[in-house]
Design a protein around this motif. Sequence first.
Motif, PDB file in Angstrom:
ATOM      1  N   SER A 114      29.987  45.158  43.388  1.00  0.00           N
ATOM      2  CA  SER A 114      29.107  46.218  42.907  1.00  0.00           C
ATOM      3  C   SER A 114      28.588  45.914  41.510  1.00  0.00           C
ATOM      4  O   SER A 114      29.230  45.208  40.729  1.00  0.00           O
ATOM      5  N   ILE A 115      27.426  46.498  41.202  1.00  0.00           N
ATOM      6  CA  ILE A 115      26.802  46.353  39.889  1.00  0.00           C
ATOM      7  C   ILE A 115      26.611  47.737  39.273  1.00  0.00           C
ATOM      8  O   ILE A 115      26.208  48.682  39.959  1.00  0.00           O
ATOM      9  N   ASP A 116      26.912  47.861  37.991  1.00  0.00           N
ATOM     10  CA  ASP A 116      26.691  49.104  37.271  1.00  0.00           C
ATOM     11  C   ASP A 116      25.192  49.276  37.054  1.00  0.00           C
ATOM     12  O   ASP A 116      24.565  48.465  36.366  1.00  0.00           O
ATOM     13  N   PRO A 117      24.568  50.323  37.615  1.00  0.00           N
ATOM     14  CA  PRO A 117      23.109  50.469  37.482  1.00  0.00           C
ATOM     15  C   PRO A 117      22.666  50.707  36.043  1.00  0.00           C
ATOM     16  O   PRO A 117      21.518  50.418  35.693  1.00  0.00           O
ATOM     17  N   THR A 121      25.428  44.983  35.014  1.00  0.00           N
ATOM     18  CA  THR A 121      26.523  44.020  35.034  1.00  0.00           C
ATOM     19  C   THR A 121      27.511  44.362  36.150  1.00  0.00           C
ATOM     20  O   THR A 121      27.564  45.499  36.641  1.00  0.00           O
ATOM     21  N   ASP A 122      28.308  43.385  36.543  1.00  0.00           N
ATOM     22  CA  ASP A 122      29.308  43.595  37.585  1.00  0.00           C
ATOM     23  C   ASP A 122      30.351  44.615  37.146  1.00  0.00           C
ATOM     24  O   ASP A 122      30.752  44.662  35.974  1.00  0.00           O
ATOM     25  N   GLN A 197      31.637  51.927  47.438  1.00  0.00           N
ATOM     26  CA  GLN A 197      31.170  51.063  46.368  1.00  0.00           C
ATOM     27  C   GLN A 197      29.660  51.180  46.174  1.00  0.00           C
ATOM     28  O   GLN A 197      28.926  51.529  47.090  1.00  0.00           O
ATOM     29  N   ARG A 198      29.224  50.881  44.976  1.00  0.00           N
ATOM     30  CA  ARG A 198      27.808  50.958  44.646  1.00  0.00           C
ATOM     31  C   ARG A 198      27.086  49.681  45.066  1.00  0.00           C
ATOM     32  O   ARG A 198      27.728  48.651  45.314  1.00  0.00           O
ATOM     33  N   PRO A 199      25.755  49.711  45.162  1.00  0.00           N
ATOM     34  CA  PRO A 199      24.996  48.499  45.489  1.00  0.00           C
ATOM     35  C   PRO A 199      25.290  47.369  44.506  1.00  0.00           C
ATOM     36  O   PRO A 199      25.694  47.601  43.367  1.00  0.00           O
ATOM     37  N   ILE A 208      32.259  35.476  42.722  1.00  0.00           N
ATOM     38  CA  ILE A 208      31.026  35.763  41.990  1.00  0.00           C
ATOM     39  C   ILE A 208      30.984  35.057  40.637  1.00  0.00           C
ATOM     40  O   ILE A 208      29.935  34.582  40.201  1.00  0.00           O
ATOM     41  N   ASN A 209      32.134  34.966  39.962  1.00  0.00           N
ATOM     42  CA  ASN A 209      32.164  34.334  38.632  1.00  0.00           C
ATOM     43  C   ASN A 209      32.380  32.821  38.687  1.00  0.00           C
ATOM     44  O   ASN A 209      32.749  32.193  37.693  1.00  0.00           O
TER      45      ASN A 209
END
Length: 240
Positions: A114-117, A121-122, A197-199, A208-209
């Motif tokens: 998920s990414i914080d809108p 950032t992740d 979870q968010r988009p 991812i990292n």
Amino acid sequence: MVTKKLVRPLFVFCVAFSICVLGRGLAKKDGETAKQVTWRFDQTAALGGHATKVLGHPQVIETPMGKSIAFNGVDDALFVDVHPLAGAETWTWEMIFKPDADGRPEQRIFHLQSIDPATGTDVPEERMLFEIRIVKGEWCLDSFATSGGQRLPLLNCEKRYPFRRWYRVTTVYDGKMLKNYVGDELQGEGEVHLIPQRPGHSSAGVRINLVDHYKGSIYSSRFTRSALDVGDFLKMPMGN
């Protein structure tokens, strides 16, 4: 004969119907909202209809089942700008893959993040992963999920599997219990409260990292917005 009194209601109905049909069509196409979607790993340019960012040189290979993508365990990976289970309260995540025997002891195969809108950032504590560990020449499954301040890893290396064959692995969340499977065999389970979870985005072949690359192949992955029973799990293709 259509009177003027009927024209406007008829027009409004047609517009509403068209929007409904279009919306349903988009939902089926969009991996974030469709009830069930399958991503085939048969090209590197796209996954599930979503354009990829390609790192390294993952290879499309031929198998008895059809095409799959092989990752070298060093620098190969695919990224897509979608989290296919975003918003799901219950879910089933399946993957058909074939790990290589000479990969690293810890490997992250598939990561949904998920990414914080607000920041772009992740969100560290809002992700799902398929992982494996190599122990005594065999592999064991590690499924991980976290959200809403709760987390649960499911790792059971008492159950290990040989290399040189294809497997279906599955993680299921029914709103209360998280379970994972190799084939139809339960590996572990635990109670946890996971909020939707968010988009965000996803990576295949590495976390991812960009740590803990995966060495092996992936044939497909299926995402379902409900908790499936074992009998409804993705069927292994012929020729595996």
